[in-house]
Design an enzyme around this catalytic site. Sequence first.
Site, PDB file in Angstrom:
ATOM      1  N   VAL A   1      63.630  14.357 -62.151  1.00 18.22           N
ATOM      2  CA  VAL A   1      64.941  13.720 -62.249  1.00 18.22           C
ATOM      3  C   VAL A   1      66.008  14.821 -62.343  1.00 18.22           C
ATOM      4  O   VAL A   1      66.140  15.470 -63.381  1.00 18.22           O
ATOM      5  CB  VAL A   1      64.999  12.772 -63.458  1.00 18.22           C
ATOM      6  CG1 VAL A   1      66.356  12.081 -63.528  1.00 18.22           C
ATOM      7  CG2 VAL A   1      63.870  11.749 -63.373  1.00 18.22           C
TER       8      VAL A   1
ATOM      9  N   SER B   1      66.990  16.970 -69.107  1.00 22.67           N
ATOM     10  CA  SER B   1      67.790  15.729 -69.093  1.00 22.67           C
ATOM     11  C   SER B   1      67.004  14.574 -69.719  1.00 22.67           C
ATOM     12  O   SER B   1      67.587  13.678 -70.321  1.00 22.67           O
ATOM     13  CB  SER B   1      68.212  15.374 -67.660  1.00 22.67           C
ATOM     14  OG  SER B   1      67.080  15.210 -66.822  1.00 22.67           O
TER      15      SER B   1
ATOM     16  N   ASP C   1      41.361   8.424 -67.612  1.00 21.05           N
ATOM     17  CA  ASP C   1      40.038   8.938 -67.217  1.00 21.05           C
ATOM     18  C   ASP C   1      39.013   8.261 -68.111  1.00 21.05           C
ATOM     19  O   ASP C   1      39.020   8.459 -69.320  1.00 21.05           O
ATOM     20  CB  ASP C   1      40.013  10.460 -67.405  1.00 21.05           C
ATOM     21  CG  ASP C   1      38.604  11.048 -67.324  1.00 21.05           C
ATOM     22  OD1 ASP C   1      37.633  10.292 -67.050  1.00 21.05           O
ATOM     23  OD2 ASP C   1      38.474  12.269 -67.533  1.00 21.05           O
TER      24      ASP C   1
ATOM     25  N   THR D   1      36.459  11.111 -70.309  1.00 21.56           N
ATOM     26  CA  THR D   1      36.919  12.075 -71.309  1.00 21.56           C
ATOM     27  C   THR D   1      38.447  12.187 -71.326  1.00 21.56           C
ATOM     28  O   THR D   1      39.007  13.164 -70.830  1.00 21.56           O
ATOM     29  CB  THR D   1      36.333  13.471 -70.996  1.00 21.56           C
ATOM     30  OG1 THR D   1      36.615  13.768 -69.604  1.00 21.56           O
ATOM     31  CG2 THR D   1      34.846  13.529 -71.239  1.00 21.56           C
TER      32      THR D   1
ATOM     33  N   ASP E   1      60.823  15.080 -66.571  1.00 24.34           N
ATOM     34  CA  ASP E   1      62.050  15.875 -66.595  1.00 24.34           C
ATOM     35  C   ASP E   1      62.335  16.448 -65.203  1.00 24.34           C
ATOM     36  O   ASP E   1      63.400  16.236 -64.627  1.00 24.34           O
ATOM     37  CB  ASP E   1      61.945  17.019 -67.616  1.00 24.34           C
ATOM     38  CG  ASP E   1      63.242  17.825 -67.702  1.00 24.34           C
ATOM     39  OD1 ASP E   1      64.323  17.223 -67.520  1.00 24.34           O
ATOM     40  OD2 ASP E   1      63.183  19.042 -67.943  1.00 24.34           O
TER      41      ASP E   1
ATOM     42  N   GLY F   1      66.173  17.813 -61.912  1.00 21.80           N
ATOM     43  CA  GLY F   1      65.542  19.125 -61.961  1.00 21.80           C
ATOM     44  C   GLY F   1      65.020  19.373 -63.366  1.00 21.80           C
ATOM     45  O   GLY F   1      65.183  18.532 -64.260  1.00 21.80           O
TER      46      GLY F   1
ATOM     47  N   ASN G   1      60.002   5.160 -68.045  1.00 25.13           N
ATOM     48  CA  ASN G   1      59.998   5.815 -69.357  1.00 25.13           C
ATOM     49  C   ASN G   1      59.999   4.855 -70.542  1.00 25.13           C
ATOM     50  O   ASN G   1      59.422   5.163 -71.602  1.00 25.13           O
ATOM     51  CB  ASN G   1      61.239   6.721 -69.480  1.00 25.13           C
ATOM     52  CG  ASN G   1      61.255   7.842 -68.459  1.00 25.13           C
ATOM     53  OD1 ASN G   1      60.210   8.215 -67.917  1.00 25.13           O
ATOM     54  ND2 ASN G   1      62.430   8.375 -68.180  1.00 25.13           N
TER      55      ASN G   1
ATOM     56  N   ARG H   1      53.237  15.036 -69.637  1.00 27.39           N
ATOM     57  CA  ARG H   1      53.963  14.055 -68.827  1.00 27.39           C
ATOM     58  C   ARG H   1      55.486  14.224 -68.944  1.00 27.39           C
ATOM     59  O   ARG H   1      56.215  13.995 -67.977  1.00 27.39           O
ATOM     60  CB  ARG H   1      53.551  12.648 -69.261  1.00 27.39           C
ATOM     61  CG  ARG H   1      54.123  11.558 -68.382  1.00 27.39           C
ATOM     62  CD  ARG H   1      53.538  10.208 -68.761  1.00 27.39           C
ATOM     63  NE  ARG H   1      53.990   9.157 -67.887  1.00 27.39           N
ATOM     64  CZ  ARG H   1      54.470   7.978 -68.318  1.00 27.39           C
ATOM     65  NH1 ARG H   1      54.520   7.738 -69.623  1.00 27.39           N
ATOM     66  NH2 ARG H   1      54.858   7.060 -67.470  1.00 27.39           N
TER      67      ARG H   1
ATOM     68  N   ASP I   1      39.589  17.967 -67.367  1.00 26.54           N
ATOM     69  CA  ASP I   1      38.464  18.326 -66.491  1.00 26.54           C
ATOM     70  C   ASP I   1      38.618  17.616 -65.144  1.00 26.54           C
ATOM     71  O   ASP I   1      39.636  16.980 -64.898  1.00 26.54           O
ATOM     72  CB  ASP I   1      37.135  17.966 -67.178  1.00 26.54           C
ATOM     73  CG  ASP I   1      37.078  16.491 -67.578  1.00 26.54           C
ATOM     74  OD1 ASP I   1      37.824  15.663 -66.993  1.00 26.54           O
ATOM     75  OD2 ASP I   1      36.285  16.152 -68.475  1.00 26.54           O
TER      76      ASP I   1
HETATM   77  C1  HEM Z   1      51.702  10.776 -58.555  1.00 29.76           C
HETATM   78  C2  HEM Z   1      52.595  10.043 -59.150  1.00 29.76           C
HETATM   79  C3  HEM Z   1      52.409   9.548 -60.553  1.00 29.76           C
HETATM   80  C4  HEM Z   1      52.434   8.258 -60.942  1.00 29.76           C
HETATM   81  C5  HEM Z   1      52.653   7.040 -60.060  1.00 29.76           C
HETATM   82  C6  HEM Z   1      52.191   8.245 -62.364  1.00 29.76           C
HETATM   83  C7  HEM Z   1      52.161   7.109 -63.136  1.00 29.76           C
HETATM   84  C8  HEM Z   1      51.787   7.065 -64.457  1.00 29.76           C
HETATM   85  C9  HEM Z   1      51.701   5.872 -65.254  1.00 29.76           C
HETATM   86  C10 HEM Z   1      52.031   4.470 -64.761  1.00 29.76           C
HETATM   87  C11 HEM Z   1      51.254   6.215 -66.474  1.00 29.76           C
HETATM   88  C12 HEM Z   1      50.991   5.273 -67.655  1.00 29.76           C
HETATM   89  C13 HEM Z   1      52.299   4.965 -68.345  1.00 29.76           C
HETATM   90  C14 HEM Z   1      52.201   3.778 -69.280  1.00 29.76           C
HETATM   91  O1  HEM Z   1      51.565   2.804 -68.934  1.00 29.76           O
HETATM   92  O2  HEM Z   1      52.797   3.853 -70.371  1.00 29.76           O
HETATM   93  C15 HEM Z   1      51.077   7.637 -66.483  1.00 29.76           C
HETATM   94  C16 HEM Z   1      50.627   8.361 -67.549  1.00 29.76           C
HETATM   95  C17 HEM Z   1      50.498   9.737 -67.550  1.00 29.76           C
HETATM   96  N1  HEM Z   1      50.916  10.588 -66.535  1.00 29.76           N
HETATM   97 FE1  HEM Z   1      51.418  10.071 -64.664  1.00 29.76          FE
HETATM   98  N2  HEM Z   1      52.013   9.519 -62.794  1.00 29.76           N
HETATM   99  C18 HEM Z   1      52.144  10.357 -61.735  1.00 29.76           C
HETATM  100  C19 HEM Z   1      52.094  11.740 -61.763  1.00 29.76           C
HETATM  101  C20 HEM Z   1      51.907  12.488 -62.908  1.00 29.76           C
HETATM  102  C21 HEM Z   1      52.082  13.920 -62.992  1.00 29.76           C
HETATM  103  C22 HEM Z   1      52.554  14.811 -61.855  1.00 29.76           C
HETATM  104  C23 HEM Z   1      51.784  14.279 -64.263  1.00 29.76           C
HETATM  105  C24 HEM Z   1      51.806  15.636 -64.905  1.00 29.76           C
HETATM  106  C25 HEM Z   1      51.680  16.756 -64.240  1.00 29.76           C
HETATM  107  C26 HEM Z   1      51.416  13.071 -64.968  1.00 29.76           C
HETATM  108  C27 HEM Z   1      50.962  13.016 -66.251  1.00 29.76           C
HETATM  109  C28 HEM Z   1      50.651  11.852 -66.934  1.00 29.76           C
HETATM  110  C29 HEM Z   1      49.991  11.851 -68.222  1.00 29.76           C
HETATM  111  C30 HEM Z   1      49.456  13.059 -68.951  1.00 29.76           C
HETATM  112  C31 HEM Z   1      49.925  10.499 -68.634  1.00 29.76           C
HETATM  113  C32 HEM Z   1      49.386   9.968 -69.961  1.00 29.76           C
HETATM  114  C33 HEM Z   1      50.499  10.062 -71.000  1.00 29.76           C
HETATM  115  C34 HEM Z   1      50.150   9.585 -72.393  1.00 29.76           C
HETATM  116  O3  HEM Z   1      49.008   9.281 -72.697  1.00 29.76           O
HETATM  117  O4  HEM Z   1      51.107   9.528 -73.200  1.00 29.76           O
HETATM  118  N3  HEM Z   1      51.534  12.001 -64.120  1.00 29.76           N
HETATM  119  N4  HEM Z   1      51.424   8.139 -65.233  1.00 29.76           N
END
Ligand code: HEM
Length: 332
Positions: free
Chosen positions: A80, A86, A250, A253, A77, A82, A104, A72, A258
């Site tokens: 924002v 940052s 998810d 898992t 990074d 590029g 963040n 994430r 997956d």
């Molecule tokens: C499509 C737009 C996206 C939105 C609206 C979004 C939103 C979010 C939100 C709200 C969370 C939970 C944060 C929290 O409650 O603390 C999250 C977690 C996460 N996001 Fe996204 N996300 C997006 C795209 C992405 C992309 C492009 C990636 C990576 C390629 C990504 C990877 C992750 C991962 C791996 C987590 C879990 C992080 C953890 O457990 O520490 N997300 N995302």
Amino acid sequence: MASSSDYFSSFSRASLPLLFFFFFFFLLHSDASAQLSTGYYAESCPRVFDTVKSVVKSAIQQEKRIGASLLRLLFHDCFVIGCDASVLLDDTPTLLGEKTAKPNNNSLRGFEVIDRIKTAVDKVCPGVVSCADILAITARDSVVFLNGPSWEVKLGRRDSRKASFNKANTDIPPPTSSLANLTAAYAKKGLSVRDLVALSGAHTIGQARCVSFRDRIYNDTDIKGSFAKLRQANCPRTAGSGDDNLAPLDLQTPTVFDKDYFENLVGSKGLLHSDQELYNTRGSSSAALVKSYSGSTSAFFDDFVAAMIKMSDIRPLTGKRGEIRKNCRKVN
Ligand code: HEM
Ligand SMILES: *[C@@H]1O[C@H](CO)[C@@H](O)[C@H](O)[C@H]1NC(C)=O
Ligand SMILES: *[C@@H]1O[C@H](CO)[C@@H](O)[C@H](O)[C@H]1NC(C)=O
Ligand SMILES: *[C@@H]1O[C@H](CO)[C@@H](O)[C@H](O)[C@H]1NC(C)=O
């Protein structure tokens, strides 16, 4: 007497090789066209890959979720300004960083792991590898350790001397986004709907806080009832209570990379409103992609890899721009 057209044609014939020479010289040396490449550290730091990998491995052995957090970091990074590290800058009296911006604050994690990697890499090749490149390699290695696909990471990014709190708030889409909002946010970064859906598959790993999905589990109608109930049990309706309680993105898992995330969407069991939006417009290319990835791991993996490479290419600082930070948390 030679006519003017003869004069010009003989001139251009004679100088054509010269023009080509200058054109390619320009391509090689101008910052504007500098390119990332997989072999960037082949001479200067061939051990960067093994070094990063071993720190990522031990971090994931300690806590599997950290792999998700590290993936994430790269997204937050690159969206924002590029892919310039940052996101890693701490606040100082003269620099407002991105760490407390809405998407963040109390949410991004993994900064200590990046510090450990930087220290390890600088031990084998001092002052050579940027924090921005470390983020890109780390994201790849995290996906691989959690059983996801692998790819060759393009390198040669340099680190920014600034951050943008405001752009972190405007350019990283919130979980309340509609499909149209998401499509627009990605288009702004040169990414397609296919990239959007494939990259959202990153939510096959990791956790979200109650505050990120409260409205969805109490107010959305496109959610399976039993799933909403399950999540409500650990996420109270009242704002301010249990805001930081976690649930897996998810439900099957959350530590395995997956295609379950897409199966969840087809079953109306996406945790975030923004996740479920990808499947909600029948007949949309987005919904068709969700359906296709839910039935084919290789279709998902192929598009995820292509989209990660595109995302990692957003406006890097190359050539003489930026710097190689000594400490990923501060400008030199
Ligand atoms: C499509 C737009 C996206 C939105 C609206 C979004 C939103 C979010 C939100 C709200 C969370 C939970 C944060 C929290 O409650 O603390 C999250 C977690 C996460 N996001 Fe996204 N996300 C997006 C795209 C992405 C992309 C492009 C990636 C990576 C390629 C990504 C990877 C992750 C991962 C791996 C987590 C879990 C992080 C953890 O457990 O520490 N997300 N995302
Ligand atoms: C970040 O979160 C802390 C508490 O966890 C809060 O005090 C602070 O105001 C938040 N920062 C911003 C800029 O919202
Ligand atoms: C999403 O789109 C709607 C309608 O265009 C707009 O009013 C809203 O501000 C957008 N939200 C975000 C987060 O961009
Ligand atoms: C759900 O919608 C109602 C009515 O619009 C609103 O008052 C409430 O704050 C929303 N969120 C939750 C978690 O109930």
